[in-house]
Design a protein around this motif. Structure first.
Motif, mmCIF file in Angstrom:
data_model
loop_
_atom_site.group_PDB
_atom_site.id
_atom_site.type_symbol
_atom_site.label_atom_id
_atom_site.label_comp_id
_atom_site.label_asym_id
_atom_site.label_seq_id
_atom_site.Cartn_x
_atom_site.Cartn_y
_atom_site.Cartn_z
ATOM 1 N N SER A 182 14.425 1.127 22.432
ATOM 2 C CA SER A 182 14.028 1.051 21.035
ATOM 3 C C SER A 182 15.208 0.693 20.151
ATOM 4 O O SER A 182 15.066 0.510 18.959
ATOM 5 C CB SER A 182 13.432 2.382 20.584
ATOM 6 N N ARG A 260 3.270 -1.304 25.093
ATOM 7 C CA ARG A 260 4.058 -0.260 24.430
ATOM 8 C C ARG A 260 3.726 -0.149 22.933
ATOM 9 O O ARG A 260 3.124 -1.049 22.348
ATOM 10 C CB ARG A 260 5.551 -0.528 24.614
ATOM 11 N N ASP A 261 4.156 0.967 22.344
ATOM 12 C CA ASP A 261 3.965 1.174 20.905
ATOM 13 C C ASP A 261 4.958 0.335 20.125
ATOM 14 O O ASP A 261 6.038 0.026 20.607
ATOM 15 C CB ASP A 261 4.217 2.643 20.534
ATOM 16 N N ALA A 264 8.828 1.327 19.915
ATOM 17 C CA ALA A 264 9.250 2.147 21.049
ATOM 18 C C ALA A 264 9.862 1.270 22.128
ATOM 19 O O ALA A 264 9.649 0.073 22.172
ATOM 20 C CB ALA A 264 8.055 2.904 21.614
ATOM 21 N N PRO A 268 11.766 6.553 26.543
ATOM 22 C CA PRO A 268 11.578 7.261 25.272
ATOM 23 C C PRO A 268 12.908 7.811 24.756
ATOM 24 O O PRO A 268 13.823 8.067 25.535
ATOM 25 C CB PRO A 268 10.630 8.400 25.648
ATOM 26 N N ASP A 269 12.978 7.971 23.444
ATOM 27 C CA ASP A 269 14.168 8.575 22.846
ATOM 28 C C ASP A 269 14.215 10.046 23.211
ATOM 29 O O ASP A 269 13.246 10.766 23.027
ATOM 30 C CB ASP A 269 14.089 8.448 21.313
ATOM 31 N N SER B 130 14.321 7.770 14.688
ATOM 32 C CA SER B 130 12.904 8.121 14.837
ATOM 33 C C SER B 130 12.373 8.954 13.670
ATOM 34 O O SER B 130 11.205 9.325 13.668
ATOM 35 C CB SER B 130 12.683 8.841 16.171
#
Lengths: 524, 296
Positions: A182, A260-261, A264, A268-269, B130
């Protein structure tokens, strides 16, 4: 893919200057390289001799590839300019694809577009289309440019198409790389890492072209392009390889993208620490630049070991007449010495790139708005400036030191002395410092022209690599700080230029610090 | 009372754009000072000059008794700042950013930090990339409000916050004021400024066009009255100070300035009142009256 036309227009609108300047540079570079050849070699004997000498030097082969037919008209000049064209093309398409996919996504601008009737794959498609068109146009225009410069038509067609092939390969690889994380930066690390690996693979392949290890060339898109053997056997079938890679990688990228989103990555983070330990501007600068520096450091350790390990294979790679020729041409020094000198210069360009990158981080801290927050605390401008400058100077110095020391250590048998073989890397440090200081001056005094540091590095590299080939007047070639540092061990060590360059670097840093202290912040 | 921020005739141009044009701003110790103006009026430029980020072309700016451009270290030790456009390092966590800014300022207060994290309901373990806009704003707010600064420069501090969090912010701001800290609250959200501020400066095209308490400002402006009356109250038609007079059947509406309020109300009373609504000018109206005819 709905709406891709509009996105292509938007991307072109934003990048047209960058694309235009780079393409024109590629064309001019290619044309003048072709024009220069007859002026360098008046007879075909001289051409053969020069090509043989290039083959005899592992450094030249490692950088630009092996010449299979020493009577090749393009020969060493074509190999040199081709490699520069290929790398420029790779950097350009990586920039285009990365900016208009992950870059837009991370900045949040995609969200704005995502709310309009634009298809999920349209951004990836638009970036890819623009990059592919760029690669095709660049290659197609290069063909008449080198024909006009005097090179044979058949080889020239392949020469241009090979460049397009490199473009296609890296469009494909980048389109996958931007799906992985990301973070724009992390995606950049993946793709530039891949570029580095492909370069090293073809380097190993070229150096051992007549042995089993030579097969690794075929793992590298850069190697595929070289194996088209423009002016040097002229074979078209390796051009299919980039097309195949493109046909495989692009659907993979599209598949990843559609699964994927928005915003993102595949990975994942992770959550991070709730408290922090960073408490000084230097600590912050180090935290921001740490991962980049460690990447460079690992690369330099590996390259140092690699360069050191293959020093001794040079003798084995050279035929008797070729080595005789090199002695006549070079005049001074042993082959090992010439090789070490070359490696020193190339490594210095790389370390300079790290240093300029570190300086540019100072600038992105400003343009992204972080600097304002930091300077609202009791951190002074000078402290902030000094922390990033310190990382730029110390980092580039450490890289050169590591390369020299590891290379000398990796060359066990037949070494002409540990320090003697390590020192070429150190000799160029003052020139590296001058270049980093110039980038600092640009950022401090001309923040809107902050790319000047990169432009000047590109100019200096071209001067160093192509200046002699293109027969530029010596005063032009002397503009580069690297023209002044002693090329040890081929040349004798001389302290005067080293001290003068160091003094110039210090003066430039002071000038930059003054500028940074006086100007308004932020300039965006 | 000491003056914490004092600028005289401050001017700053960017190319041909004149961002500040003789700005005189004065903020007293212990007050919440509203700094009101629409987008592009020069609020952020003013704050950047106060922070020593921009050098004024002319005029003087003093903050906490020091020169805003030269005494940066001394001043910044004692102030906290929330930028108008909060951008954070994408790969650091919110907690790391809060601690970083606290350490750089030199006064990290762990207890207060924990308390504020809880009150603002912020998860400090997430990476800044995020966070949503509101959560990024919270990171900047916690970082600033956790400090023991004497002066807080807050540039549109509640942008992106939900009403619940806006209320938390207002509470914290009042507590700080109770402790004698000074707050410069830059905003175009009038209700927020109205709720918190002791005094207000209105900026327009790089100049302060009005300063005062909300009450003082209201005195200078009109009160709007609407009444349901039995008669016509004809004297209103010629009464000085009465504007925007409309009649809709028995409903009568008009605005009147403070000097003639007395006489106007009396005129309505004479006509016989069924109902009467009397509204003091809202800040919105004060603000708009300063901007009538647009920006110069």
């Amino acid at each position: 893919m709905t709406g891709w036309r509009g996105l292509v227009r938007l991307a072109w609108r934003r990048d047209r200057i960058m694309i235009g300047v780079v393409l024109v540079s590629i064309w001019l570079l290619s044309y003048y390289s072709a024009v220069a050849v007859p002026t360098l070699y008046s007879s075909s004997d001289q051409l053969v001799a020069a090509n043989a000498a290039a083959n005899a030097s592992t450094g030249v082969v490692a950088m630009y590839g092996h010449i299979y037919d020493t009577a090749s008209v393009g020969g060493v000049a074509a190999n040199k300019v081709a490699m520069l064209d290929f790398l420029t093309m790779a950097f350009l398409v990586i920039a285009i694809v990365r900016r208009h996919t992950r870059g837009e996504e991370e900045s949040g601008r995609f969200e704005l577009l995502g709310a309009t009737p634009v298809g999920r794959l349209a951004p990836l498609g638009a970036a890819t289309i623009l990059a592919v068109v760029t690669a095709v146009v660049s290659g197609l225009v290069t063909i008449p440019a080198v024909i006009a410069g005097g090179w044979p038509v058949g080889g020239s067609v392949l020469f241009g198409l090979a460049q397009t092939g490199v473009g296609l390969s890296f469009v494909a690889l980048t389109s996958v790389a931007v799906q992985l994380s990301s973070s724009y930066r992390v995606c950049g690390a993946w793709i530039f890492g891949a570029l580095g690996v492909t370069f090293v693979l073809r380097m190993i392949g070229d150096v051992s072209w007549d042995r089993a290890a030579g097969v690794v060339t075929w793992l590298s898109p850069l190697g595929w392009a070289q194996q088209v053997r423009y002016y040097d056997g002229d074979r078209a079938w390796p051009l299919l390889l980039p097309l195949a890679l493109f046909a495989v990688a692009l659907p993979v990228a599209a598949w990843l993208q559609s699964r994927r989103d928005l915003g993102a990555g595949l990975l994942p983070d992770r959550l991070g620490p709730p408290t922090g330990r960073i408490g000084t501007p230097l600590g912050l600068a180090w935290r921001l630049q740490r991962s980049g520096f460690v990447g460079w450091l690992i690369t330099y350790v590996i390259l140092g070991a690699l360069f050191g390990a293959i020093v001794d294979t040079i003798g084995g790679l050279m035929s008797g007449p070729a080595s005789e020729m090199l002695r006549k041409l070079g005049g001074v020094g042993t082959f090992n010495d010439i090789y070490l000198t070359l490696i020193g210069v190339i490594a210095a360009f790389g370390a300079t790139a790290f240093g300029i990158g570190a300086v540019m981080r100072l600038r992105t801290e400003e343009s992204s708005g972080h600097l304002e927050t930091v300077l609202a605390t009791r951190v002074t401008r000078l402290r902030f400036f000094a922390s990033h400058a310190l990382i730029a100077f110390v980092g580039s110095t450490v890289l050169m030191a590591v390369l020299g020391l590891v290379m000398a250590a990796a060359h066990r048998t037949g070494s002409s002395g540990y320090w003697r073989e390590a020192s070429p890397a150190f000799a160029h440090l003052p020139a590296v410092w001058v270049m980093v200081a110039v980038a600092l001056v640009a950022v401090a005094w001309l923040p809107r022209l902050d790319w000047l540091g990169w432009a000047i590095l590109a100019g200096v590299v071209l001067l160093g690599e192509l200046g002699p080939l293109m027969g530029l007047p010596s005063w032009v070639q002397k503009v580069s700080p690297f023209a002044h540092t002693p090329k040890i061990p081929v040349e004798a060590m001389s302290w005067t230029p080293e001290l003068v360059l160091t003094a110039v670097a210090v003066a430039l840093v002071v000038a930059a610090a003054v500028g940074f202290r006086e100007r308004g912040i932020p300039v965006t | 009372m000491t003056t914490v921020i004092e600028t005289h005739n401050l001017a700053k141009s960017f190319g041909r754009t004149r961002a500040l044009d003789g700005l005189d701003l004065s903020v007293e110790e212990g007050e919440v000072h509203g700094f009101l103006g629409p987008n592009g009026a020069g609020k952020t430029t003013t704050i950047r000059v106060l922070l020593g980020l921009l050098k004024a072309d002319a005029g003087t700016a003093s903050v906490l008794g020091g020169n805003a451009w030269t005494d940066i270290e001394e001043i910044h030790r004692r102030i906290a700042y929330v930028p108008g456009d909060v951008t954070l390092w994408p790969n650091l966590t919110g907690g790391e950013v809060i601690d970083l800014l606290g350490r750089l300022r030199g006064d990290l207060d762990k207890d207060r930090r924990a308390l504020l994290l809880e009150r603002f309901d912020l998860d400090p373990t997430k990476r800044c990339r995020s966070y949503s806009k509101g959560n990024r704003q919270k990171v900047a707010l916690v970082a600033a409000l956790a400090s023991r600064a004497e002066l807080f420069l807050l540039d549109e501090p509640t942008a992106g916050l939900d009403p619940l969090m806006e209320a938390v912010f207002s509470d914290v701001a009042r507590e700080l004021k109770g402790e004698g800290r000074t707050i410069l609250l830059s905003s175009h959200i009038l209700s927020e400024v109205e709720r918190l501020s002791d005094r207000i400066s209105i900026i327009r095209a790089g100049r302060i066009v009005e300063v005062g308490t909300l009450d003082e400002m209201r005195k200078l402006h009109t009160t709007s009255i609407s009444a349901s009356v039995r008669g016509l109250a004809p004297s209103l038609d010629t009464m000085p100070g009465v504007t925007n007079l409309t009649r809709d059947g028995r409903l009568i509406r008009f605005s009147v300035d403070a000097d003639n309020l007395d006489a106007a109300v009396a005129a309505v009373a004479v006509a016989g009142v069924d109902s009467l609504v009397c509204e003091p000018p809202t800040l919105e109206e004060l603000f708009l009256s300063k901007y009538e005819g647009g920006v110069r």
